[in-house]
Write an enzyme that holds these catalytic residues in place. Structure first.
Site, mmCIF file in Angstrom:
data_model
loop_
_atom_site.group_PDB
_atom_site.id
_atom_site.type_symbol
_atom_site.label_atom_id
_atom_site.label_comp_id
_atom_site.label_asym_id
_atom_site.label_seq_id
_atom_site.Cartn_x
_atom_site.Cartn_y
_atom_site.Cartn_z
ATOM 1 N N ALA A 83 53.368 58.310 47.567
ATOM 2 C CA ALA A 83 53.655 56.902 47.220
ATOM 3 C C ALA A 83 53.059 55.916 48.228
ATOM 4 C CB ALA A 83 55.165 56.697 47.117
ATOM 5 N N ARG A 134 52.647 58.976 55.689
ATOM 6 C CA ARG A 134 52.489 57.762 56.497
ATOM 7 C C ARG A 134 53.727 56.867 56.392
ATOM 8 N NH1 ARG A 134 46.529 56.537 54.269
ATOM 9 N NH2 ARG A 134 47.465 57.599 52.494
ATOM 10 N N SER A 159 44.137 65.975 36.428
ATOM 11 C CA SER A 159 42.848 65.271 36.558
ATOM 12 C C SER A 159 41.943 65.750 35.435
ATOM 13 C CB SER A 159 42.205 65.621 37.900
ATOM 14 O OG SER A 159 40.872 65.161 37.962
ATOM 15 N N TYR A 211 38.507 71.968 44.116
ATOM 16 C CA TYR A 211 39.351 70.857 43.640
ATOM 17 C C TYR A 211 39.647 71.067 42.153
ATOM 18 C CZ TYR A 211 41.075 66.272 42.329
ATOM 19 O OH TYR A 211 41.855 65.260 41.823
ATOM 20 N N LYS A 266 43.287 71.643 40.239
ATOM 21 C CA LYS A 266 43.788 70.809 39.144
ATOM 22 C C LYS A 266 43.923 71.618 37.840
ATOM 23 C CE LYS A 266 44.692 66.993 41.244
ATOM 24 N NZ LYS A 266 46.061 66.447 41.250
ATOM 25 N N GLU A 315 42.089 55.517 47.383
ATOM 26 C CA GLU A 315 41.554 56.068 48.639
ATOM 27 C C GLU A 315 41.045 57.509 48.452
ATOM 28 O OE1 GLU A 315 44.469 55.463 51.774
ATOM 29 O OE2 GLU A 315 44.759 53.396 51.135
ATOM 30 N N PHE A 316 41.117 57.978 47.196
ATOM 31 C CA PHE A 316 40.752 59.358 46.874
ATOM 32 C C PHE A 316 39.376 59.758 47.452
ATOM 33 C CE2 PHE A 316 38.625 62.339 43.990
ATOM 34 C CZ PHE A 316 39.560 63.345 43.847
#
Ligand code: NDP
Ligand code: 8X3
Length: 250
Positions: free
Chosen positions: A9, A34, A137, A150, A154, A186-187
């Site tokens: 989030a 963060r 994705s 990746y 997914k 920010e991917f």
């Protein structure tokens, strides 16, 4: 009032989803590593709904279990789980891919999603209700050059979503995946390890999805009447037709 737990989030799709769900009066448990960003968002959204923050790395099984066990009683009933935390790490051919990147993608996108679900699902079973949204994705539906691990992570999310849907059917728990194409977040900064110019170039020359576009769809999905379960949804920018077909003139 319902409560949603959102992983990832602090940024992108997860952050926009928190903002969108708050508009629907859904209380929030915001998760991410963060802390500062979690607290900032909490401050903003607490004006509208109740917000609790949990800071943990989804790779750390014990921390995941501890964090969710620490929820105060007013946040203990989780109605909606948004399994969103995840990233791509690197974009390299299989023969030169870095093992650290592979570990990160499997550990975060697949195992992290499982750890969080492992704690939340029993609560939903006990409640005999709940709604799980797994963020997959287009990379979970197709494989593209250098996407290898990746895409594998997914594809695993796609399979896990289908497995959850089947296994949790008997408990009245709704399960669905949303599979976005290119969303400007920010991917790519994460994928290219802080090479912001390379990241920006991914979204140049066409109109990519914005995280708010996916958040709106998640809000739509979780506000359908109980008998409606949107189980699998691919969402692409208009300029994108598949993982590899992108019309940069649109
Ligand atoms: P962002 O990089 O903007 O957000 C990723 C989020 O995941 C951050 O909040 C980050 O929080 C969290 N996260 C990453 N690693 C961890 C970890 N180890 N532990 C806990 N949280 C973690 O990217 P997006 O918003 O684009 O990505 C969200 C999801 O959408 C991902 O699953 C991604 O694969 C998927 N997706 C993205 C697409 C795109 O084009 N952008 C398209 C299709 C799917 P923090 O760093 O604070 O821990
Ligand atoms: C993110 C979209 O095409 O970069 O899952 O894999 S893509």
């Amino acid at each position: 009032m319902k409560t949603a737990l959102i992983t990832g989030a602090t940024s992108g799709i997860g952050k926009s989803t928190a903002i969108a769900l708050a508009k629907h009066n859904i209380n929030l448990i915001l998760c991410g590593r963060r802390k500062e960003r979690l607290l900032e968002l909490q401050q903003e959204l607490s004006k509208v709904v109740k917000v609790h923050t949990l800071s943990f790395d989804v790779r750390d099984k014990d921390k995941v279990f501890e964090a969710i066990a620490s929820l105060p009683s007013e946040f203990n009933k989780i109605d909606i789980l948004i399994n969103n935390a995840g990233n791509a790490h690197g974009l390299d051919p299989i023969q030169t891919g870095r093992v650290d990147d592979w570990d990160a993608m499997i550990d975060i996108n697949v195992k992290g999603l499982l750890y969080v679900s492992k704690v939340v699902i029993p609560k939903m079973i006990e409640q005999k209700s709940g709604h799980i949204i797994n963020i997959g994705s287009i990379a979970g539906k197709e494989v593209y050059p250098n996407g290898n691990i990746y895409c594998a992570s997914k594809h695993a999310v796609d399979a896990i979503n289908k497995g959850m849907l089947i296994d949790l059917n008997q408990y009245g728990i709704r399960v669905g995946a949303i599979h976005p194409g290119l969303v400007e977040t920010e991917f790519s900064n994460v994928r290219f390890k802080g090479d912001d110019e390379r990241a920006d170039n991914v979204y140049k020359g066409f109109d990519p999805l914005k995280p708010e576009d996916i958040a709106d769809i998640i809000a739509f999905v979780v506000t359908r009447p109980y008998h409606v379960n949107i189980s699998d949804l691919i969402v692409l920018p208009t300029a994108q037709a598949s993982a590899t077909v992108l019309n940069k003139s649109l």
